[in-house]
Design a protein around this motif. Structure first.
Motif, PDB file in Angstrom:
ATOM      1  N   TYR A  49       1.051   3.016  -9.248  1.00 34.52           N
ATOM      2  CA  TYR A  49       0.928   1.571  -9.073  1.00 34.52           C
ATOM      3  C   TYR A  49      -0.020   1.012 -10.133  1.00 34.52           C
ATOM      4  O   TYR A  49      -0.846   1.721 -10.693  1.00 34.52           O
ATOM      5  N   TRP A  80       2.816  11.101   0.000  1.00 36.19           N
ATOM      6  CA  TRP A  80       3.097  10.785  -1.400  1.00 36.19           C
ATOM      7  C   TRP A  80       2.774   9.318  -1.658  1.00 36.19           C
ATOM      8  O   TRP A  80       3.286   8.438  -0.969  1.00 36.19           O
ATOM      9  N   ARG A  81       1.896   9.090  -2.626  1.00 32.10           N
ATOM     10  CA  ARG A  81       1.585   7.723  -3.029  1.00 32.10           C
ATOM     11  C   ARG A  81       2.158   7.494  -4.421  1.00 32.10           C
ATOM     12  O   ARG A  81       1.740   8.133  -5.379  1.00 32.10           O
ATOM     13  N   ARG A 122      -1.503   0.997   3.192  1.00 29.14           N
ATOM     14  CA  ARG A 122      -2.526   1.999   2.906  1.00 29.14           C
ATOM     15  C   ARG A 122      -3.570   1.378   1.981  1.00 29.14           C
ATOM     16  O   ARG A 122      -3.246   0.944   0.880  1.00 29.14           O
ATOM     17  N   GLU A 141       0.881   8.749  -9.749  1.00 32.45           N
ATOM     18  CA  GLU A 141       1.252   9.093  -8.381  1.00 32.45           C
ATOM     19  C   GLU A 141       0.370  10.235  -7.869  1.00 32.45           C
ATOM     20  O   GLU A 141      -0.186  11.015  -8.648  1.00 32.45           O
ATOM     21  N   TRP A 165       7.393   5.001   5.601  1.00 35.07           N
ATOM     22  CA  TRP A 165       6.511   4.409   4.601  1.00 35.07           C
ATOM     23  C   TRP A 165       5.380   3.655   5.277  1.00 35.07           C
ATOM     24  O   TRP A 165       5.582   2.960   6.264  1.00 35.07           O
ATOM     25  N   VAL A 205      -1.815  -0.333  -1.026  1.00 33.66           N
ATOM     26  CA  VAL A 205      -0.712   0.315  -1.734  1.00 33.66           C
ATOM     27  C   VAL A 205       0.202   0.947  -0.690  1.00 33.66           C
ATOM     28  O   VAL A 205      -0.150   1.090   0.482  1.00 33.66           O
ATOM     29  N   LYS A 206       1.394   1.343  -1.113  1.00 35.00           N
ATOM     30  CA  LYS A 206       2.319   1.995  -0.184  1.00 35.00           C
ATOM     31  C   LYS A 206       2.192   3.512  -0.295  1.00 35.00           C
ATOM     32  O   LYS A 206       1.852   4.044  -1.346  1.00 35.00           O
ATOM     33  N   ARG A 207       2.473   4.205   0.800  1.00 31.64           N
ATOM     34  CA  ARG A 207       2.379   5.666   0.856  1.00 31.64           C
ATOM     35  C   ARG A 207       3.442   6.180   1.807  1.00 31.64           C
ATOM     36  O   ARG A 207       3.682   5.589   2.870  1.00 31.64           O
TER      37      ARG A 207
END
Length: 245
Positions: free
Chosen positions: A104, A100-101, A156, A87, A152, A142-144
């Motif tokens: 993954y 914040w990522r 990203r 992360e 959210w 990816v999500k962030r």
């Protein structure tokens, strides 16, 4: 040689600090000698980080060796890596949270070519391996979480990236006829215009019979601010098994 390994094994843990991590590496491989010059190998590996509590990587690699001379061999290989990316938290210049990522999983593709020379001095084998390594990470979404907007972002994009590194390893092995134990020690530098990673390893392989070999090693891996993987210094216990046919 045994005294040297014992001294290193006692000394290396003294390099530890409170910020260092501990990991476990497990590998299983098979090697086939095709003829006097050619051999091929397949190896699978699993790594754990965060004091061996978090899965870090799965990998599967294929390689081939060619003995040019009695003391010189060349090799080439490909490895598929499936990594658990840590992360990442970002901050504004005033110190407040930005984003914040979460961690993954993602794939990487690695290619390498090597040249290794070896000389024998009594019961010691001293080898120097120079390996060029290219790793490509495909781009992906990816999500962030954005703290400013409290929402959210699921799209990203992490861009694809390739990296080159020259790995230089100096290793000393101790061997004796009819002795099933093969202790060794090595130092390896990762060079990307600057040294961004150093590995110091002490270990021992045990030949059960002509087909089966098991190994145990301790490795201290030190990284610098130039390391792209942003890894902490890490103490590693490595267990391996190899089948030869």
């Amino acid at each position: 040689m045994k005294k040297i390994l014992l001294i290193l094994a006692l000394f290396l843990p003294c390099l530890a600090s409170a910020e260092d991590d501990f990991g476990m590496w497990y590998s299983v491989g098979a090697e086939k000698k095709i003829d006097k010059r050619w051999s091929a190998e397949i190896e699978g590996e699993f790594r754990a980080r965060n004091d061996a509590r978090t899965a870090d990587r799965w990998s599967l690699g294929l390689s081939a060796d060619y003995k040019i001379l009695k003391w010189l061999k060349a090799s080439a290989g490909y490895t598929w890596l499936y990594d658990n990316n840590q992360e990442k938290i970002t901050y504004h210049t005033d110190g407040t949270l930005n984003g914040w990522r979460p961690s993954y999983w993602g794939s990487r593709h690695r290619f390498n070519v090597s040249l290794q020379g070896k000389v024998s001095v009594g019961r010691f084998d001293i080898s120097l391996r120079e390996r060029w390594q290219y790793t490509y990470r495909p781009g992906r979404d990816v999500k962030r979480y954005d703290f400013d907007d409290n929402l959210w972002d699921y799209n990203r994009h992490v861009r694809g990236k390739g990296s080159n590194v020259l790995r230089s390893r100096l290793q000393v092995d101790w061997s004796k006829k009819k002795c099933p134990f093969n202790p060794y020690a090595s130092v390896e530098l990762y060079n990307n215009w600057v040294v961004d990673k150093t590995r110091v390893t002490v270990g021992c392989d045990y030949k059960i019979n002509k087909h089966n070999v098991v190994g145990l090693a301790y490795r201290f891996q030190a990284t610098t601010s130039h390391d792209d993987d942003d890894e902490p210094n890490r103490h590693i216990l490595q267990l391996s098994y190899q089948f030869k046919f």
